[in-house]
Design an enzyme around this catalytic site. Sequence first.
Site, PDB file in Angstrom:
ATOM      1  N   GLY A  37       0.796  -1.296  -0.004  1.00  0.00           N
ATOM      2  CA  GLY A  37      -0.080  -0.020  -0.050  1.00  0.00           C
ATOM      3  C   GLY A  37       0.855   1.157  -0.131  1.00  0.00           C
ATOM      4  O   GLY A  37       2.024   1.185   0.029  1.00  0.00           O
ATOM      5  N   VAL A  58      -0.317  -6.721  10.872  1.00  0.00           N
ATOM      6  CA  VAL A  58      -1.412  -7.621  11.373  1.00  0.00           C
ATOM      7  C   VAL A  58      -1.159  -9.034  11.866  1.00  0.00           C
ATOM      8  O   VAL A  58      -1.907  -9.716  12.496  1.00  0.00           O
ATOM      9  CB  VAL A  58      -3.003  -7.195  10.847  1.00  0.00           C
ATOM     10  CG1 VAL A  58      -3.341  -5.962  10.649  1.00  0.00           C
ATOM     11  CG2 VAL A  58      -2.961  -8.044   9.469  1.00  0.00           C
ATOM     12  N   LYS A  92       0.907 -15.712   5.859  1.00  0.00           N
ATOM     13  CA  LYS A  92       0.693 -15.365   7.262  1.00  0.00           C
ATOM     14  C   LYS A  92      -0.316 -14.056   7.388  1.00  0.00           C
ATOM     15  O   LYS A  92      -0.998 -14.313   8.418  1.00  0.00           O
ATOM     16  CB  LYS A  92       2.142 -14.385   7.672  1.00  0.00           C
ATOM     17  CG  LYS A  92       3.274 -15.815   7.842  1.00  0.00           C
ATOM     18  CD  LYS A  92       4.411 -15.015   8.242  1.00  0.00           C
ATOM     19  CE  LYS A  92       4.703 -14.612   9.469  1.00  0.00           C
ATOM     20  NZ  LYS A  92       6.150 -13.966   9.751  1.00  0.00           N
ATOM     21  N   ASN A 100      -5.457 -13.194  14.643  1.00  0.00           N
ATOM     22  CA  ASN A 100      -5.577 -11.836  15.594  1.00  0.00           C
ATOM     23  C   ASN A 100      -6.847 -10.932  15.309  1.00  0.00           C
ATOM     24  O   ASN A 100      -7.132 -10.373  16.360  1.00  0.00           O
ATOM     25  CB  ASN A 100      -4.278 -11.183  15.141  1.00  0.00           C
ATOM     26  CG  ASN A 100      -2.806 -11.788  15.493  1.00  0.00           C
ATOM     27  OD1 ASN A 100      -2.865 -12.402  16.412  1.00  0.00           O
ATOM     28  ND2 ASN A 100      -1.786 -11.411  15.006  1.00  0.00           N
ATOM     29  N   ALA A 115     -12.300 -10.077   3.901  1.00  0.00           N
ATOM     30  CA  ALA A 115     -12.021  -9.915   2.452  1.00  0.00           C
ATOM     31  C   ALA A 115     -11.563 -11.412   1.800  1.00  0.00           C
ATOM     32  O   ALA A 115     -10.409 -11.307   1.756  1.00  0.00           O
ATOM     33  CB  ALA A 115     -11.249  -8.768   2.277  1.00  0.00           C
ATOM     34  N   TYR A 146      -2.029 -17.659  -1.940  1.00  0.00           N
ATOM     35  CA  TYR A 146      -3.235 -16.806  -1.741  1.00  0.00           C
ATOM     36  C   TYR A 146      -4.407 -17.389  -1.498  1.00  0.00           C
ATOM     37  O   TYR A 146      -5.078 -17.294  -0.499  1.00  0.00           O
ATOM     38  CB  TYR A 146      -3.067 -15.983  -3.032  1.00  0.00           C
ATOM     39  CG  TYR A 146      -4.167 -14.850  -2.999  1.00  0.00           C
ATOM     40  CD1 TYR A 146      -3.865 -13.687  -2.256  1.00  0.00           C
ATOM     41  CD2 TYR A 146      -5.120 -14.896  -3.845  1.00  0.00           C
ATOM     42  CE1 TYR A 146      -5.081 -12.600  -2.183  1.00  0.00           C
ATOM     43  CE2 TYR A 146      -6.127 -13.688  -4.256  1.00  0.00           C
ATOM     44  CZ  TYR A 146      -6.160 -12.844  -2.917  1.00  0.00           C
ATOM     45  OH  TYR A 146      -7.010 -11.590  -2.993  1.00  0.00           O
ATOM     46  N   TYR A 160     -15.217 -19.291  14.374  1.00  0.00           N
ATOM     47  CA  TYR A 160     -15.122 -18.271  15.353  1.00  0.00           C
ATOM     48  C   TYR A 160     -16.800 -17.856  15.559  1.00  0.00           C
ATOM     49  O   TYR A 160     -17.356 -17.885  16.489  1.00  0.00           O
ATOM     50  CB  TYR A 160     -14.579 -17.113  15.253  1.00  0.00           C
ATOM     51  CG  TYR A 160     -13.114 -16.790  15.881  1.00  0.00           C
ATOM     52  CD1 TYR A 160     -12.006 -18.020  15.411  1.00  0.00           C
ATOM     53  CD2 TYR A 160     -13.046 -15.978  16.785  1.00  0.00           C
ATOM     54  CE1 TYR A 160     -10.961 -17.854  16.120  1.00  0.00           C
ATOM     55  CE2 TYR A 160     -11.868 -16.115  17.545  1.00  0.00           C
ATOM     56  CZ  TYR A 160     -10.777 -17.024  17.337  1.00  0.00           C
ATOM     57  OH  TYR A 160      -9.581 -16.976  17.877  1.00  0.00           O
ATOM     58  N   THR A 176     -11.736  -6.525  -9.223  1.00  0.00           N
ATOM     59  CA  THR A 176     -12.312  -5.153  -8.892  1.00  0.00           C
ATOM     60  C   THR A 176     -11.143  -4.068  -9.455  1.00  0.00           C
ATOM     61  O   THR A 176      -9.994  -4.366  -9.236  1.00  0.00           O
ATOM     62  CB  THR A 176     -12.887  -4.610  -7.440  1.00  0.00           C
ATOM     63  OG1 THR A 176     -13.364  -5.726  -7.274  1.00  0.00           O
ATOM     64  CG2 THR A 176     -13.265  -3.479  -7.356  1.00  0.00           C
TER      65      THR A 176
HETATM   66  P1  NAD Z   1      -3.745  -3.722  -2.102  1.00  0.00           P
HETATM   67  O1  NAD Z   1      -2.512  -4.214  -2.222  1.00  0.00           O
HETATM   68  O2  NAD Z   1      -3.761  -2.485  -2.866  1.00  0.00           O
HETATM   69  O3  NAD Z   1      -4.048  -3.418  -0.808  1.00  0.00           O
HETATM   70  C1  NAD Z   1      -3.692  -4.479   0.354  1.00  0.00           C
HETATM   71  C2  NAD Z   1      -3.286  -3.551   1.674  1.00  0.00           C
HETATM   72  O4  NAD Z   1      -2.763  -4.275   2.714  1.00  0.00           O
HETATM   73  C3  NAD Z   1      -1.908  -2.925   1.355  1.00  0.00           C
HETATM   74  O5  NAD Z   1      -2.006  -1.564   1.713  1.00  0.00           O
HETATM   75  C4  NAD Z   1      -0.870  -3.520   2.123  1.00  0.00           C
HETATM   76  O6  NAD Z   1       0.128  -2.813   2.583  1.00  0.00           O
HETATM   77  C5  NAD Z   1      -1.576  -4.098   3.401  1.00  0.00           C
HETATM   78  N1  NAD Z   1      -1.081  -5.279   3.890  1.00  0.00           N
HETATM   79  C6  NAD Z   1      -0.974  -6.445   3.398  1.00  0.00           C
HETATM   80  N2  NAD Z   1      -0.027  -7.091   4.379  1.00  0.00           N
HETATM   81  C7  NAD Z   1      -0.345  -6.510   5.637  1.00  0.00           C
HETATM   82  C8  NAD Z   1      -0.083  -6.882   6.873  1.00  0.00           C
HETATM   83  N3  NAD Z   1       0.491  -8.233   7.355  1.00  0.00           N
HETATM   84  N4  NAD Z   1      -0.612  -5.815   7.964  1.00  0.00           N
HETATM   85  C9  NAD Z   1      -1.063  -4.685   7.429  1.00  0.00           C
HETATM   86  N5  NAD Z   1      -1.265  -4.547   6.385  1.00  0.00           N
HETATM   87  C10 NAD Z   1      -1.044  -5.541   5.217  1.00  0.00           C
HETATM   88  O7  NAD Z   1      -4.848  -4.645  -2.516  1.00  0.00           O
HETATM   89  P2  NAD Z   1      -6.318  -4.570  -2.725  1.00  0.00           P
HETATM   90  O8  NAD Z   1      -6.632  -4.730  -4.113  1.00  0.00           O
HETATM   91  O9  NAD Z   1      -7.020  -3.374  -2.065  1.00  0.00           O
HETATM   92  O10 NAD Z   1      -6.917  -5.822  -2.073  1.00  0.00           O
HETATM   93  C11 NAD Z   1      -7.418  -5.574  -0.649  1.00  0.00           C
HETATM   94  C12 NAD Z   1      -8.044  -6.955   0.089  1.00  0.00           C
HETATM   95  O11 NAD Z   1      -9.222  -7.244  -0.909  1.00  0.00           O
HETATM   96  C13 NAD Z   1      -7.219  -7.900  -0.279  1.00  0.00           C
HETATM   97  O12 NAD Z   1      -7.367  -8.941   1.232  1.00  0.00           O
HETATM   98  C14 NAD Z   1      -7.488  -8.800  -1.165  1.00  0.00           C
HETATM   99  O13 NAD Z   1      -7.248 -10.346  -1.077  1.00  0.00           O
HETATM  100  C15 NAD Z   1      -8.993  -8.554  -1.440  1.00  0.00           C
HETATM  101  N6  NAD Z   1      -9.393  -8.946  -2.570  1.00  0.00           N
HETATM  102  C16 NAD Z   1      -9.233  -7.607  -3.712  1.00  0.00           C
HETATM  103  C17 NAD Z   1      -9.682  -8.067  -4.988  1.00  0.00           C
HETATM  104  C18 NAD Z   1      -9.489  -6.918  -6.131  1.00  0.00           C
HETATM  105  O14 NAD Z   1      -9.948  -7.332  -7.272  1.00  0.00           O
HETATM  106  N7  NAD Z   1      -8.918  -5.925  -5.837  1.00  0.00           N
HETATM  107  C19 NAD Z   1     -10.262  -9.333  -5.455  1.00  0.00           C
HETATM  108  C20 NAD Z   1     -10.416 -10.202  -4.442  1.00  0.00           C
HETATM  109  C21 NAD Z   1      -9.931 -10.077  -2.989  1.00  0.00           C
END
Ligand code: NAD
Length: 319
Positions: A37, A58, A92, A100, A115, A146, A160, A176
């Site tokens: 991010g 996290v 992880k 957590n 998510a 993943y 849970y 998305t």
């Molecule tokens: P992204 O990479 O833009 O955002 C993920 C964020 O999580 C980042 O800011 C990253 O720094 C943070 N992050 C990762 N590991 C972390 C940790 N251990 N502790 C704290 N922060 C952590 O991705 P996104 O597209 O915004 O995806 C967000 C969520 O939505 C994810 O869980 C992803 O699996 C889910 N998702 C997204 C899509 C999509 O199309 N964008 C599709 C299916 C699922």
Amino acid sequence: MKKTLITGAAGFLGSHLCDRFIAEGHHVIGMDNLITGDLKNIEHLFHLERFEFFHHDVTKFVHVPGRMDYILHFASPASPIDYLKIPIETLKVGSLGTLNLLGLARDHKARILVASTSEVYGDPLVHPQNEDYYGNVSPIGPRGVYDEAKRFMESITMAYHRHHGLDTRIVRIFNTYGSRMRLNDGRVVPAFIGQALRGEDLTVFGDGSQTRSFTYIDDQVEGIYRLLLSDYVEPINIGNPDETTILEFAEEIIKLTGTDQKIVFKPLPKDDPLQRQPDITRAKEILGWEPTVHRSEGLKRVYEYFKSLSHDELYQAHR
Ligand code: NAD
Ligand code: UDP
């Protein structure tokens, strides 16, 4: 005032969720370790009293003082090149990180929404995919880091709920797109638009006959918001059923951007799903949700966003 924790807040989806929950009058705590991010996605919120940011991983013990009403767990690398580069962190955050946050939700008696993803269906043998399909995932394939993390996330969330009576929600998000995606994160929307803007050929993997169904960010956020406020505990698909092949999609981007670049073919990554389309009957019936932004309109908006980026951002190498 509702107090809401959003993990992954500095990412694409997380930052848009922060905006939505702020607009709904919540006090929002964003949490992120910035591994994929970027703070610039949320810096416009920093001046607000109702917004706090915790720079935290996290997968380490999570403590947030005070009351909490809702938790949205969105932290996780999400693009194939990210999670193939940091596979252990991906496993992880889906497992330890989710554990957590479920513990935190239990301590605070908060409702938690996690998510999940269409990737739990793997390379699906059922089409379109409805929530009762168990999926076709290789646990030991490269994408398994993943997919299996997310499948574990769903299992432990339901455990849970059943064992501790925790108030849980699970969203299965389909591809998305929208503003704040990293141009270099490897996902097909920023990849093709970035290539068009840099005057490079568009790289279609395989023969381009694999399909995806793309959802515009505002529709996705609306679906997630409705699910959080519903009382539905089983997973729900949120995605736009408008399916396209990747080859047709590349042609659409060439038309949209007016580039005269060519399409070049590259090898299909291992385990790349050949078809994907959500069955959204459940979302329609339970949440009264369906997408409202057609792909042609959504792509116009995201193209305008990418065009507004600086030269440096356009050429930034992949981290
Ligand atoms: P992204 O990479 O833009 O955002 C993920 C964020 O999580 C980042 O800011 C990253 O720094 C943070 N992050 C990762 N590991 C972390 C940790 N251990 N502790 C704290 N922060 C952590 O991705 P996104 O597209 O915004 O995806 C967000 C969520 O939505 C994810 O869980 C992803 O699996 C889910 N998702 C997204 C899509 C999509 O199309 N964008 C599709 C299916 C699922
Ligand atoms: N893809 C492609 N060229 C690219 C990037 C991706 O042809 O430069 C393909 C990829 O192989 C997949 C589809 O586009 O079939 C969607 O890829 P993305 O990484 O966006 O999402 P996911 O595979 O996770 O659905």
